[in-house]
Design an enzyme around this catalytic site. Structure first.
Site, PDB file in Angstrom:
ATOM      1  CB  SER A  13      37.489  35.931  54.964  1.00  0.00           C
ATOM      2  OG  SER A  13      37.174  34.966  53.999  1.00  0.00           O
ATOM      3  CG  MET A  92      43.160  33.440  43.631  1.00  0.00           C
ATOM      4  SD  MET A  92      42.031  32.114  44.096  1.00  0.00           S
ATOM      5  CE  MET A  92      40.945  32.158  42.692  1.00  0.00           C
ATOM      6  NE  ARG A  93      50.882  33.913  41.330  1.00  0.00           N
ATOM      7  CZ  ARG A  93      51.280  34.388  40.155  1.00  0.00           C
ATOM      8  NH1 ARG A  93      51.816  33.578  39.258  1.00  0.00           N
ATOM      9  NH2 ARG A  93      51.199  35.666  39.883  1.00  0.00           N
ATOM     10  CG  HIS A 111      37.653  24.172  45.091  1.00  0.00           C
ATOM     11  ND1 HIS A 111      38.346  24.948  44.193  1.00  0.00           N
ATOM     12  CD2 HIS A 111      36.488  23.827  44.505  1.00  0.00           C
ATOM     13  CE1 HIS A 111      37.619  25.072  43.101  1.00  0.00           C
ATOM     14  NE2 HIS A 111      36.500  24.399  43.250  1.00  0.00           N
ATOM     15  CD  GLN A 175      28.424  25.920  56.555  1.00  0.00           C
ATOM     16  OE1 GLN A 175      28.945  24.948  57.110  1.00  0.00           O
ATOM     17  NE2 GLN A 175      27.558  26.702  57.169  1.00  0.00           N
TER      18      GLN A 175
HETATM   19  C1  GAR Z   1      37.677  31.361  49.087  1.00  0.00           C
HETATM   20  O1  GAR Z   1      36.303  31.262  48.823  1.00  0.00           O
HETATM   21  C2  GAR Z   1      38.403  30.154  48.552  1.00  0.00           C
HETATM   22  O2  GAR Z   1      37.667  28.982  48.643  1.00  0.00           O
HETATM   23  C3  GAR Z   1      38.616  30.564  47.120  1.00  0.00           C
HETATM   24  O3  GAR Z   1      38.960  31.928  47.179  1.00  0.00           O
HETATM   25  C4  GAR Z   1      38.312  32.506  48.307  1.00  0.00           C
HETATM   26  C5  GAR Z   1      39.354  33.243  49.122  1.00  0.00           C
HETATM   27  O4  GAR Z   1      38.739  33.975  50.144  1.00  0.00           O
HETATM   28  N1  GAR Z   1      39.646  29.776  46.500  1.00  0.00           N
HETATM   29  C6  GAR Z   1      39.608  29.389  45.237  1.00  0.00           C
HETATM   30  O5  GAR Z   1      38.714  29.681  44.472  1.00  0.00           O
HETATM   31  C7  GAR Z   1      40.799  28.547  44.799  1.00  0.00           C
HETATM   32  N2  GAR Z   1      40.554  27.960  43.513  1.00  0.00           N
HETATM   33  P1  GAR Z   1      39.596  34.598  51.340  1.00  0.00           P
HETATM   34  O6  GAR Z   1      40.758  35.361  50.712  1.00  0.00           O
HETATM   35  O7  GAR Z   1      38.631  35.539  52.006  1.00  0.00           O
HETATM   36  O8  GAR Z   1      40.050  33.486  52.232  1.00  0.00           O
END
Ligand code: GAR
Length: 203
Positions: A13, A92-93, A111, A175
């Site tokens: 997203s 996520m790495r 984050h 946000q």
């Molecule tokens: C987001 O909320 C991002 O901040 C988080 O994963 C989600 C991905 O959403 N990232 C972390 O937690 C990194 N440590 P998305 O795939 O819909 O962009």
């Protein structure tokens, strides 16, 4: 024009919010490629739907970091597409020294917490469990640490009575979708300077 590459692992997203900002003409940049470490991650579908080159990268044998052959493959793809900014959007790495050295000061992350609070995984749940009244999201430059690099901008989100991890994360994501295009706009306009651990925004 800023050439962005996006790395993700999930639904994408945040990547969509960047695509939308470019389409709306509020962000002067192009997305040169999207990479994911999960084969069926929806972020790859979003890229394909928008005509953006999309790559799945098999990161085995590592489970939590990008290193070794996969890291080299990522670097090769990013260079081939002429990326000058690497945008981690739900990737996520941990990124390691090879990528950091290949793109010094050119990797940013979003984050889902107000860093330095709640680094790592499931930060919205950490915020709930920790009794925080306010949390949010942070866009920051990436360094060797976990969610420790210089902060570009943050958006606050209240924790409401009755929040579940899901409802809180959903409100944080609203946000995030404002914060990431805003941070990218500052970079595309050449308005950010890193001074030690601090990011300075110029007019
Ligand atoms: C987001 O909320 C991002 O901040 C988080 O994963 C989600 C991905 O959403 N990232 C972390 O937690 C990194 N440590 P998305 O795939 O819909 O962009």
């Amino acid at each position: 024009m800023l050439s962005i590459a996006i790395l993700g692992s999930g639904k994408g997203s945040n990547a969509q919010s960047i695509i939308d900002a470019i389409k709306a003409g509020t962000l002067n940049a192009r997305i040169v490629c999207v990479l994911a470490d999960v084969q069926d991650a929806f972020i790859l579908d979003r890229a394909r739907q928008n005509g953006i080159p999309a790559y799945y990268i098999d990161c085995a044998p590592f489970k939590t970091k990008l290193e070794g052959a996969a890291e080299q493959k990522v670097i090769d793809i990013l260079k081939k597409h002429g990326a000058d900014l690497i945008v981690l959007a739900g990737f996520m790495r941990m990124v390691k020294s090879g990528l950091l050295r290949a793109f010094p000061g050119k990797i940013i992350n979003i984050h889902p917490a107000l860093l330095p609070n709640f680094p790592g995984l499931h930060s919205w749940k950490q915020a709930l469990d920790g009794g925080a009244k306010v949390t949010g999201c942070t866009v920051h430059f990436v360094d060797e640490g976990m969610d420790t690099g210089p902060i570009i901008l943050q958006k606050e989100v209240p924790v409401l009575a009755g929040d579940t991890p899901e409802s809180l994360h959903a409100r944080i994501q609203v946000q995030e979708h404002i914060a990431y295009p805003e941070a990218l706009r500052l970079i595309s306009e050449g308005r950010l300077r890193i001074e030690g651990r601090r990011v300075v925004v110029t007019n």
